[in-house]
Design a protein around this motif. Structure first.
Motif, PDB file in Angstrom:
ATOM      1  N   ARG A 187       0.816  -1.206   0.000  1.00 31.33           N
ATOM      2  CA  ARG A 187       0.000   0.000   0.000  1.00 31.33           C
ATOM      3  C   ARG A 187       0.855   1.264   0.000  1.00 31.33           C
ATOM      4  NH1 ARG A 187      -3.511  -0.793  -2.663  1.00 31.33           N
ATOM      5  NH2 ARG A 187      -4.465   1.154  -1.993  1.00 31.33           N
ATOM      6  N   THR A 188       2.131   1.139   0.343  1.00 31.77           N
ATOM      7  CA  THR A 188       3.009   2.306   0.428  1.00 31.77           C
ATOM      8  C   THR A 188       4.229   2.088  -0.458  1.00 31.77           C
ATOM      9  OG1 THR A 188       2.307   2.696   2.707  1.00 31.77           O
ATOM     10  CG2 THR A 188       4.334   3.783   1.981  1.00 31.77           C
ATOM     11  N   VAL A 189       4.519   3.081  -1.300  1.00 26.91           N
ATOM     12  CA  VAL A 189       5.665   3.018  -2.209  1.00 26.91           C
ATOM     13  C   VAL A 189       6.544   4.242  -1.973  1.00 26.91           C
ATOM     14  CG1 VAL A 189       6.420   3.009  -4.623  1.00 26.91           C
ATOM     15  CG2 VAL A 189       4.363   1.747  -3.958  1.00 26.91           C
ATOM     16  N   LEU A 190       7.806   4.013  -1.685  1.00 25.95           N
ATOM     17  CA  LEU A 190       8.800   5.075  -1.643  1.00 25.95           C
ATOM     18  C   LEU A 190       9.699   4.918  -2.861  1.00 25.95           C
ATOM     19  CD1 LEU A 190      10.290   7.429  -0.148  1.00 25.95           C
ATOM     20  CD2 LEU A 190      11.767   5.648   0.829  1.00 25.95           C
ATOM     21  N   VAL A 191       9.636   5.876  -3.774  1.00 22.31           N
ATOM     22  CA  VAL A 191      10.520   5.864  -4.950  1.00 22.31           C
ATOM     23  C   VAL A 191      11.761   6.658  -4.554  1.00 22.31           C
ATOM     24  CG1 VAL A 191      10.700   6.246  -7.421  1.00 22.31           C
ATOM     25  CG2 VAL A 191       8.450   5.865  -6.398  1.00 22.31           C
ATOM     26  N   THR A 192      12.879   5.968  -4.427  1.00 16.51           N
ATOM     27  CA  THR A 192      14.040   6.547  -3.751  1.00 16.51           C
ATOM     28  C   THR A 192      14.866   7.477  -4.631  1.00 16.51           C
ATOM     29  OG1 THR A 192      15.368   4.599  -4.302  1.00 16.51           O
ATOM     30  CG2 THR A 192      14.221   4.606  -2.168  1.00 16.51           C
ATOM     31  N   SER A 193      14.666   7.441  -5.940  1.00 13.34           N
ATOM     32  CA  SER A 193      15.393   8.379  -6.807  1.00 13.34           C
ATOM     33  C   SER A 193      14.522   8.673  -8.023  1.00 13.34           C
ATOM     34  CB  SER A 193      16.748   7.816  -7.233  1.00 13.34           C
ATOM     35  OG  SER A 193      16.589   6.581  -7.897  1.00 13.34           O
ATOM     36  N   VAL A 194      13.904   9.838  -8.008  1.00 14.24           N
ATOM     37  CA  VAL A 194      13.072  10.277  -9.133  1.00 14.24           C
ATOM     38  C   VAL A 194      13.880  11.302  -9.929  1.00 14.24           C
ATOM     39  CG1 VAL A 194      10.930  11.413  -9.810  1.00 14.24           C
ATOM     40  CG2 VAL A 194      10.961   9.883  -7.829  1.00 14.24           C
ATOM     41  N   GLU A 195      14.092  11.006 -11.201  1.00 16.01           N
ATOM     42  CA  GLU A 195      14.870  11.897 -12.063  1.00 16.01           C
ATOM     43  C   GLU A 195      13.991  12.354 -13.224  1.00 16.01           C
ATOM     44  OE1 GLU A 195      19.031  10.794 -12.712  1.00 16.01           O
ATOM     45  OE2 GLU A 195      18.695   9.022 -11.454  1.00 16.01           O
ATOM     46  N   ARG A 196      13.076  13.287 -12.929  1.00 19.47           N
ATOM     47  CA  ARG A 196      12.192  13.779 -13.990  1.00 19.47           C
ATOM     48  C   ARG A 196      12.914  14.860 -14.793  1.00 19.47           C
ATOM     49  NH1 ARG A 196       7.629  17.421 -10.888  1.00 19.47           N
ATOM     50  NH2 ARG A 196       8.826  17.923  -9.014  1.00 19.47           N
ATOM     51  N   PRO A 197      12.637  14.936 -16.093  1.00 13.96           N
ATOM     52  CA  PRO A 197      13.411  15.842 -16.955  1.00 13.96           C
ATOM     53  C   PRO A 197      13.227  17.319 -16.642  1.00 13.96           C
ATOM     54  CG  PRO A 197      11.580  14.829 -18.157  1.00 13.96           C
ATOM     55  CD  PRO A 197      11.680  14.119 -16.854  1.00 13.96           C
ATOM     56  N   ASP A 198      12.128  17.699 -15.994  1.00 11.65           N
ATOM     57  CA  ASP A 198      11.875  19.118 -15.747  1.00 11.65           C
ATOM     58  C   ASP A 198      12.347  19.577 -14.374  1.00 11.65           C
ATOM     59  OD1 ASP A 198       9.982  17.561 -14.489  1.00 11.65           O
ATOM     60  OD2 ASP A 198       8.341  18.987 -14.765  1.00 11.65           O
ATOM     61  N   ARG A 199      13.098  18.743 -13.652  1.00  8.75           N
ATOM     62  CA  ARG A 199      13.590  19.168 -12.347  1.00  8.75           C
ATOM     63  C   ARG A 199      14.766  20.120 -12.536  1.00  8.75           C
ATOM     64  NH1 ARG A 199      16.448  14.714 -13.647  1.00  8.75           N
ATOM     65  NH2 ARG A 199      18.566  14.460 -12.814  1.00  8.75           N
ATOM     66  N   PRO A 200      15.044  20.982 -11.577  1.00 11.22           N
ATOM     67  CA  PRO A 200      16.207  21.865 -11.670  1.00 11.22           C
ATOM     68  C   PRO A 200      17.502  21.067 -11.786  1.00 11.22           C
ATOM     69  CG  PRO A 200      14.736  22.610  -9.927  1.00 11.22           C
ATOM     70  CD  PRO A 200      14.226  21.271 -10.374  1.00 11.22           C
ATOM     71  N   GLU A 201      18.432  21.587 -12.539  1.00  7.74           N
ATOM     72  CA  GLU A 201      19.715  20.909 -12.709  1.00  7.74           C
ATOM     73  C   GLU A 201      20.403  20.754 -11.356  1.00  7.74           C
ATOM     74  OE1 GLU A 201      23.877  21.369 -15.285  1.00  7.74           O
ATOM     75  OE2 GLU A 201      22.227  22.800 -15.536  1.00  7.74           O
ATOM     76  N   GLY A 202      21.040  19.585 -11.165  1.00  7.29           N
ATOM     77  CA  GLY A 202      21.769  19.351  -9.931  1.00  7.29           C
ATOM     78  C   GLY A 202      20.900  18.945  -8.756  1.00  7.29           C
ATOM     79  N   THR A 203      19.696  18.438  -9.051  1.00 11.11           N
ATOM     80  CA  THR A 203      18.807  17.987  -7.984  1.00 11.11           C
ATOM     81  C   THR A 203      18.347  16.558  -8.258  1.00 11.11           C
ATOM     82  OG1 THR A 203      16.758  18.767  -9.033  1.00 11.11           O
ATOM     83  CG2 THR A 203      17.952  20.329  -7.629  1.00 11.11           C
TER      84      THR A 203
END
Length: 283
Positions: A175-191
């Motif tokens: 029932r609970t999901v922790l996605v430990t590294s999300v790398e979406r293309p629109d995130r600020p650089e270096g985050t």
């Protein structure tokens, strides 16, 4: 709370139980480690010594704890890397025995399979085993974005698709999901970001990206999130506290110039997280 943690052990460095135990203990939790391997060091070095424990030997350790009448005291079961069908069966059996003794107990599975940079580094049989035989028994899973896609046969990249993949995973059991590294293309650089999803909503936290590989950081993340989530019942709080602690652990490790996590030196980051990153509700 008492944790039954079925993971690897290394003498030198920090992965598996050798990474997860001390942060949990520093938070005041009892940890009963059940080792799946006893190695000199983690396999990322390319050479190591020590035994891979036969599944029946691992099962015997759980049985011995059960014979003490203690499984009912366990509040959470943890597992990390699962090396084959035999150990999968042992973990599932242990979870079933714990939950029979304590219906309030939860099981957290860190479905270790690979990452976006190196791809899947486990045997081809492992992902289907985790998907079909482990996830139905899990309450919390802590995949990275790549592993989430592998489990759900999707390719999450932006926030919307990652949320959709998390919902697919939740349909498989946890029932609970922790996605430990999300790398979406629109995130600020270096985050980089982490995303937590449960029945009450979804929350994301953004931290600076630290450019180095830290073996064992996923094991710490899974353990800390479980502890905070079970203690507070809040995915948002657990996400904030975990992000704070793990970022400081990684920062300390990077500053040290050492390859192995500075687990002991960073103990204040677990006991008193600075809560320096804002968590945003996204659903």
């Amino acid at each position: 709370m008492k944790f039954l943690s079925i993971q690897s052990s290394v003498a030198y460095g920090h992965v598996g139980n050798s990474a997860a135990m001390f942060p949990l203990q520093r938070l005041g939790h009892e940890v009963w480690p059940v080792f799946t391997v006893v190695f000199s060091n983690h396999t990322g070095y390319g050479a190591w010594r020590g035994p891979l424990l036969p599944p029946d030997d691992v099962r015997d350790i759980v049985t011995g704890i059960e014979e003490r009448g203690a499984l009912g005291e366990v509040g959470a079961v943890l597992s990390g890397y699962l090396g084959g069908e035999g150990i999968v069966d042992v973990v599932v059996d242990a979870v079933q025995r714990v939950k029979a003794a304590n219906p309030e107990a939860t099981y957290t599975c860190d479905p270790v399979m690979g990452n976006a940079k190196s791809g899947c580094f486990v045997a081809d049989a492992i992902p289907p085993l985790i998907r079909e035989r482990v996830l139905p028994h899990a309450d919390i899973i802590t995949p990275n974005q790549f592993e989430l896609g592998f489990l759900t046969r999707t390719e999450p990249d932006d926030l919307s698709s990652t949320l959709a993949s998390a919902d697919l995973a939740r349909g498989l059991g946890p029932r609970t999901v922790l996605v430990t590294s999300v790398e979406r293309p629109d995130r600020p650089e270096g985050t980089i970001e982490m995303l937590a999803v449960d029945d009450d909503g979804a929350w994301i936290v953004q931290t600076p990206y630290l450019p180095f590989k830290a073996n064992g950081s996923g094991d710490v993340t899974s353990a800390l999130f479980t502890a905070h989530y079970r203690t507070t019942g809040s995915a948002a709080h657990a996400l904030a506290a975990t992000a704070s602690s793990v970022f400081d652990l990684l920062s300390n490790t990077l500053a040290s110039g050492e390859r192995e996590l500075r687990i002991v030196e960073s103990q204040e980051a677990y006991a008193h997280p600075r809560m320096q990153f804002e968590v945003h509700q996204v659903r």
